[in-house]
Design a protein around this motif. Structure first.
Motif, short mmCIF file in Angstrom:
data_model
loop_
_atom_site.label_atom_id
_atom_site.label_comp_id
_atom_site.label_asym_id
_atom_site.label_seq_id
_atom_site.Cartn_x
_atom_site.Cartn_y
_atom_site.Cartn_z
N GLN A 118 0.83 -1.20 0.00
CA GLN A 118 0.00 0.00 0.00
C GLN A 118 0.87 1.25 0.00
N PHE A 119 1.89 1.27 0.84
CA PHE A 119 2.79 2.43 0.93
C PHE A 119 3.44 2.71 -0.42
N ILE A 120 3.97 1.67 -1.05
CA ILE A 120 4.65 1.84 -2.34
C ILE A 120 3.69 2.38 -3.39
N LEU A 121 2.48 1.84 -3.44
CA LEU A 121 1.50 2.28 -4.44
C LEU A 121 1.01 3.71 -4.20
N GLU A 122 1.03 4.18 -2.97
CA GLU A 122 0.55 5.53 -2.65
C GLU A 122 1.58 6.61 -2.97
N GLN A 123 2.83 6.23 -3.18
CA GLN A 123 3.90 7.19 -3.41
C GLN A 123 4.05 7.54 -4.89
N SER A 124 4.72 8.65 -5.15
CA SER A 124 5.10 9.02 -6.52
C SER A 124 6.56 8.61 -6.73
N TRP A 125 6.83 7.93 -7.81
CA TRP A 125 8.17 7.43 -8.11
C TRP A 125 8.58 7.87 -9.51
N ASP A 126 9.85 7.64 -9.86
CA ASP A 126 10.35 7.96 -11.20
C ASP A 126 9.70 7.09 -12.27
N TYR A 127 9.31 5.90 -11.89
CA TYR A 127 8.65 4.98 -12.81
C TYR A 127 7.22 4.75 -12.31
N SER A 150 6.02 -6.16 5.57
CA SER A 150 6.05 -5.12 6.60
C SER A 150 7.45 -4.91 7.15
N THR A 151 8.35 -5.87 6.95
CA THR A 151 9.72 -5.71 7.45
C THR A 151 10.66 -5.11 6.41
N GLY A 152 10.18 -4.85 5.21
CA GLY A 152 11.02 -4.25 4.19
C GLY A 152 10.88 -4.95 2.85
N CYS A 153 11.85 -4.70 1.99
CA CYS A 153 11.82 -5.23 0.63
C CYS A 153 13.10 -6.01 0.36
N LYS A 154 13.00 -7.03 -0.48
CA LYS A 154 14.14 -7.86 -0.84
C LYS A 154 14.22 -7.98 -2.35
N PRO A 155 15.42 -7.75 -2.93
CA PRO A 155 15.58 -7.89 -4.38
C PRO A 155 15.60 -9.35 -4.80
N ALA A 169 16.72 -3.29 -8.85
CA ALA A 169 15.75 -3.46 -7.76
C ALA A 169 16.29 -2.86 -6.46
N ILE A 170 17.57 -3.08 -6.17
CA ILE A 170 18.17 -2.56 -4.94
C ILE A 170 18.11 -1.03 -4.91
N GLN A 171 18.38 -0.38 -6.05
CA GLN A 171 18.29 1.08 -6.10
C GLN A 171 16.89 1.56 -5.72
N PHE A 172 15.87 0.89 -6.25
CA PHE A 172 14.50 1.27 -5.93
C PHE A 172 14.17 0.95 -4.48
N ILE A 173 14.59 -0.21 -4.00
CA ILE A 173 14.36 -0.60 -2.61
C ILE A 173 14.98 0.41 -1.65
N ASN A 174 16.19 0.87 -1.95
CA ASN A 174 16.84 1.87 -1.09
C ASN A 174 16.02 3.15 -1.02
N ARG A 175 15.43 3.54 -2.13
CA ARG A 175 14.57 4.72 -2.13
C ARG A 175 13.31 4.48 -1.31
N ILE A 176 12.73 3.28 -1.45
CA ILE A 176 11.54 2.94 -0.66
C ILE A 176 11.87 3.00 0.82
N HIS A 177 12.94 2.32 1.23
CA HIS A 177 13.30 2.29 2.65
C HIS A 177 13.62 3.68 3.17
N GLY A 178 14.27 4.49 2.34
CA GLY A 178 14.53 5.88 2.75
C GLY A 178 13.25 6.66 2.98
N ARG A 179 12.30 6.46 2.10
CA ARG A 179 11.03 7.17 2.24
C ARG A 179 10.23 6.66 3.44
N VAL A 180 10.32 5.37 3.71
CA VAL A 180 9.65 4.83 4.91
C VAL A 180 10.24 5.47 6.15
N CYS A 181 11.56 5.59 6.20
CA CYS A 181 12.21 6.20 7.36
C CYS A 181 11.84 7.68 7.50
N GLU A 182 11.72 8.36 6.39
CA GLU A 182 11.30 9.78 6.44
C GLU A 182 9.82 9.90 6.79
#
Length: 186
Positions: A118-127, A150-155, A169-182
């Motif tokens: 849900q979090f990923i789908l609600e965000q705006s991304w480059d793709y 709920s514990t994160g994302c895995k490539p 995938a790791i580049q995108f996951i890092n952005r997701i995790h960064g946004r979750v932390c923010e």
């Protein structure tokens, strides 16, 4: 969560809908970006139902898929629905990069509507990132994949014997995790 016992009994033969709850708290496991090898379950399927998008105690398909996974060389398995669509992995939602967009199975596939999904789908991304039907026989079109929970994302590095672009995938996951932390939207 379970139904509280009453004078009549417990479980299904109960005359109350009062719930009892138990909350278990554990330290969050450290997340790593070690890519996963995925396979496709040949034994388990999930079907859409009024409860399929919710996390429930009906975990038999996932237990059976986990047992199947232990017998093969994969780290996790994709579980299909009766129509041959990807629904989810054993304990995660699935995202595949196909034709320039991140696709996750739609709720009609029988997948759980996970909080990270849900979090990923609600965000705006480059793709673009959207739910859609993913036929198992079209997964060869995916250039990258990751699993979310709920514990994160895995490539994902391999789907069966097909290599995936885990670095993308790791580049995108890092952005997701960064946004979750923010915990804020752009």
């Amino acid at each position: 969560v379970w139904r509280k016992s009453s004078e009549i009994g417990a479980g299904y033969y109960n005359d109350t809908d009062i719930a009892e709850t138990l909350l278990t708290i554990r330290p969050k496991p450290t997340t790593d970006n070690n890519p996963l090898r995925l396979g496709i379950s040949e034994e388990s399927i999930v079907s859409k139902s009024p409860w399929s998008a919710a996390k429930t105690m009906n975990s038999l398909p996932y237990i059976m898929a986990a047992r199947e996974c232990r017998r093969c060389v994969a780290d996790d398995l994709l579980i299909l629905n009766p129509a041959g669509e990807v629904a989810e992995a054993i304990s995660s939602n699935v995202f595949a990069f196909i034709n320039g967009e991140w696709i996750t199975p739609e709720l009609g596939s029988g997948c759980v509507n996970g909080v990270m999904r849900q979090f990923i789908l609600e965000q705006s991304w480059d793709y673009p990132c959207r739910p859609a039907s993913i036929q198992a026989d079209s997964l060869h079109l995916a250039s990258a994949m990751f699993l979310s929970s709920s514990t994160g994302c895995k490539p994902v590095s391999l789907l069966n014997d097909v290599e995936m672009d885990a670095d993308f995938a790791i580049q995108f996951i890092n952005r997701i995790h960064g946004r979750v932390c923010e915990n804020k939207k752009p």
